[in-house]
Design a protein around this motif. Structure first.
Motif, mmCIF file in Angstrom:
data_model
loop_
_atom_site.group_PDB
_atom_site.id
_atom_site.type_symbol
_atom_site.label_atom_id
_atom_site.label_comp_id
_atom_site.label_asym_id
_atom_site.label_seq_id
_atom_site.Cartn_x
_atom_site.Cartn_y
_atom_site.Cartn_z
ATOM 1 N N ILE A 112 35.271 42.083 -49.953
ATOM 2 C CA ILE A 112 36.448 41.762 -49.134
ATOM 3 C C ILE A 112 37.411 40.867 -49.919
ATOM 4 C CG2 ILE A 112 37.186 40.413 -47.098
ATOM 5 C CD1 ILE A 112 34.611 41.595 -45.687
ATOM 6 N N ALA A 113 36.875 39.851 -50.580
ATOM 7 C CA ALA A 113 37.716 38.954 -51.383
ATOM 8 C C ALA A 113 38.383 39.725 -52.519
ATOM 9 C CB ALA A 113 36.870 37.803 -51.936
ATOM 10 N N TYR A 115 39.154 42.975 -52.780
ATOM 11 C CA TYR A 115 40.216 43.898 -52.375
ATOM 12 C C TYR A 115 41.431 43.157 -51.822
ATOM 13 C CZ TYR A 115 37.014 47.534 -53.558
ATOM 14 O OH TYR A 115 36.178 48.338 -54.283
ATOM 15 N N THR A 116 41.197 41.976 -51.268
ATOM 16 C CA THR A 116 42.325 41.156 -50.817
ATOM 17 C C THR A 116 43.187 40.754 -52.016
ATOM 18 O OG1 THR A 116 41.004 40.370 -48.950
ATOM 19 C CG2 THR A 116 42.933 39.053 -49.540
ATOM 20 N N ARG A 120 47.221 42.309 -53.158
ATOM 21 C CA ARG A 120 48.377 41.493 -53.536
ATOM 22 C C ARG A 120 48.839 41.796 -54.967
ATOM 23 N NH1 ARG A 120 51.151 37.221 -51.406
ATOM 24 N NH2 ARG A 120 50.745 38.465 -49.555
ATOM 25 N N CYS A 134 43.237 50.381 -51.858
ATOM 26 C CA CYS A 134 42.526 49.108 -51.652
ATOM 27 C C CYS A 134 42.545 48.686 -50.183
ATOM 28 C CB CYS A 134 43.098 48.022 -52.554
ATOM 29 S SG CYS A 134 42.748 48.322 -54.300
ATOM 30 N N GLU A 135 43.612 49.009 -49.482
ATOM 31 C CA GLU A 135 43.679 48.706 -48.041
ATOM 32 C C GLU A 135 42.659 49.545 -47.270
ATOM 33 O OE1 GLU A 135 48.348 47.287 -47.594
ATOM 34 O OE2 GLU A 135 47.835 49.386 -47.306
ATOM 35 N N LEU A 138 39.220 48.142 -48.090
ATOM 36 C CA LEU A 138 39.036 46.845 -47.426
ATOM 37 C C LEU A 138 38.589 47.030 -45.975
ATOM 38 C CD1 LEU A 138 39.273 43.719 -47.439
ATOM 39 C CD2 LEU A 138 41.692 43.997 -46.845
#
Ligand SMILES: [Fe+2]
Length: 172
Positions: A112-113, A115-116, A120, A134-135, A138
Motif C-alpha cells: 500500500i505504501a 503504490y501510494t 504520486r 498503480c491505482e 492499490l
C-alpha cells in the motif's frame, strides 16, 4: 558536478522495486495456498489474491517495458527473490497459519505504501498509464489488507480451538 536524479528515474527504480515485491508476494502467497488445509476461507482469499498478484506483476512488467527497461534487469531481480521465498518457507512454525496471516497483513501495508508513492511519482512525470495501473493495484492491496484484518480474530479462534484438541492438526 551533476548529481541530480529526475523523477522519471525514481519512477523506474520504484517500479522495479514494486515488481520485485510482487514476485516476493507471489512466492509467499503460493506457499500459503499450497499449505493451508483446514482454513478454507483464508485459503480461498489467498488463492484469489495470488491471482491478483500475478496480474499486478504483469501490469508492472508492461509499465517497465513502456519506460524502456530491459528484460535482463527483470531476470536479475527474479533470481534474488526466489531465495527469499525459500527462507519464508523455512520460517513456518507450529502456529504458521496465525504468523502467515499476520505476515501477509504487514506485507500488504508495505505494498500500500509503495503504490501510494508510485501514484504520486507517476503523476509528477505525467505517466497516466502507470498511474492508472498503480491505482488499480492499490485498490486490490487495500481490499486484501482489510479482509486479512477482519478475519484475524476468527483465524485465531479457529487455530486456538484446533490446537487445544488432541490429534487435530492446527498449524495449517
Ligand atoms: Fe498484495
Amino acid at each position: 558536478m551533476n548529481d541530480a536524479i529526475d523523477a522519471s528515474e525514481h519512477l523506474t527504480d520504484w517500479l522495479r522495486n514494486a515488481h520485485a515485491m510482487e514476485q516476493q508476494s507471489e512466492a509467499m502467497l503460493k506457499t500459503m495456498a499450497d499449505r493451508l488445509e483446514h482454513y478454507p476461507d483464508l485459503h480461498a482469499r489467498t488463492v484469489e489474491h495470488l491471482n491478483e498478484t500475478r496480474w499486478q506483476r504483469e501490469q508492472l512488467e508492461g509499465c517497465l517495458e513502456r519506460l524502456g527497461t530491459s528484460p535482463s534487469t527483470l531476470k536479475d531481480i527474479t533470481g534474488k527473490l526466489m531465495a527469499f521465498g525459500e527462507s519464508a518457507v523455512a520460517m513456518m512454525s507450529s502456529d504458521e497459519v496465525v504468523k502467515g496471516a499476520m505476515g501477509a497483513y504487514v506485507f500488504e501495508h508495505m505494498e500500500i505504501a509503495s503504490y501510494t508513492v508510485l501514484i504520486r511519482a507517476a503523476e509528477a512525470v505525467g505517466d497516466q498509464q502507470t498511474k492508472l495501473v498503480c491505482e488499480q493495484i492499490l485498490q486490490q492491496e487495500v481490499a486484501m489488507a482489510d479482509w486479512l484484518l477482519q478475519h484475524l480474530p476468527s483465524t485465531t479462534s479457529h487455530f486456538l480451538s484446533r490446537s487445544a484438541r488432541p490429534g487435530v492438526k492446527a498449524k495449517n
